[in-house]
Scaffold this motif. Structure first.
Motif, PDB file in Angstrom:
ATOM      1  N   TRP A 138       0.830  -1.210   0.000  1.00 21.78           N
ATOM      2  CA  TRP A 138       0.000   0.000   0.000  1.00 21.78           C
ATOM      3  C   TRP A 138       0.866   1.262   0.000  1.00 21.78           C
ATOM      4  CZ3 TRP A 138      -1.464   2.810   4.858  1.00 21.78           C
ATOM      5  CH2 TRP A 138      -2.299   3.901   4.579  1.00 21.78           C
ATOM      6  N   ASN A 141       2.840   1.341  -3.390  1.00 22.71           N
ATOM      7  CA  ASN A 141       1.950   1.346  -4.565  1.00 22.71           C
ATOM      8  C   ASN A 141       2.694   0.893  -5.819  1.00 22.71           C
ATOM      9  OD1 ASN A 141      -0.644   1.774  -5.720  1.00 22.71           O
ATOM     10  ND2 ASN A 141      -0.008   3.741  -6.540  1.00 22.71           N
ATOM     11  N   CYS A 182      -7.866   2.559  -1.088  1.00 28.93           N
ATOM     12  CA  CYS A 182      -7.504   2.045  -2.409  1.00 28.93           C
ATOM     13  C   CYS A 182      -8.618   2.265  -3.417  1.00 28.93           C
ATOM     14  CB  CYS A 182      -7.164   0.556  -2.319  1.00 28.93           C
ATOM     15  SG  CYS A 182      -5.533   0.206  -1.647  1.00 28.93           S
TER      16      CYS A 182
END
Length: 219
Positions: A138, A141, A182
């Motif tokens: 996360w 990315n 997200c």
């Protein structure tokens, strides 16, 4: 001197383990029980050496910081992390530390995320391993939102399977929050904001339920 002795001892152990493994494979039909005993003993010794090397790394970390160095620039200890993993493939802290450092601090995303993925493969039931991989995916990315979403779903599936046995139960809500963020940023996906809102509601519900559980337990 002591540092290098321990390092050389670990390398020597790995060499003996490889040779013993080959011999055990060649003679397994003659003495399977003996080869299993040798393998078990080598695994135990490898685990002990890995623990000693990890404690040495912790000392190295504190000395490095005490000397005024930036930990985010440290690279000398990475070969030792690799050695720890070779000695004990189930050593989750080595995967987590190395994967995070390589990906987010040193910018070697391919190597770092690959190390975390190997950690998940070697430790499939360790929820912290899954969680740390999710966080690094996360934050970096590197593979895009889809990879982060899949990692979050994998983590949440493990949480359901291990209900009541999770070390950090509050991370279930955090996984839902990551999914919310997200989807909110995934503008190419149809109805992405509606999906994001659902995960936001799920996050709030889990946190509310967790607080109630703690309050009931305190009574």
């Amino acid at each position: 001197m002591k540092k290098y002795f321990l390092y050389l001892l670990a390398v020597l152990f790995l060499t003996i383990a490889v040779i013993s493994g080959r011999i055990a494979g060649e003679t397994a039909w003659e003495n399977e029980a003996a080869s299993e005993a040798v393998s078990s003993g080598l695994d135990e010794i490898g685990s002990i050496l890995a623990d000693l090397l990890w404690l040495q790394l912790d000392r190295y970390h504190h000395i490095w910081m005490y000397q005024g160095n930036e930990w985010m620039t440290a690279t000398d200890y990475l070969p030792q992390l690799w050695l720890i993993i070779k000695l004990d493939p189930s050593f989750t802290e080595a995967y987590i530390d190395g994967g995070y450092h390589l990906t987010l601090n040193l910018g070697h995303q391919e190597e770092g995320l690959g190390l975390l993925q190997e950690g998940v493969r070697q430790c499939p039931d360790n929820e912290r391993m899954h969680w740390e991989r999710l966080v690094v995916l996360w934050q970096s990315n590197y593979y895009g939102p889809r990879a982060t979403q899949e990692a979050a779903w994998d983590y949440m599936t493990l949480v359901k399977e291990k209900r009541g046995l999770i070390v950090d139960p509050w991370n279930e809500a955090n996984a839902s929050l990551i999914l919310k963020l997200c989807f909110a940023n995934d503008s190419l996906r149809r109805n992405h904001m509606e999906i994001a809102d659902r995960y936001g509601e799920r996050c709030d519900f889990i946190r509310f339920a967790s607080r109630n559980d703690l309050w009931i337990q305190a009574l």
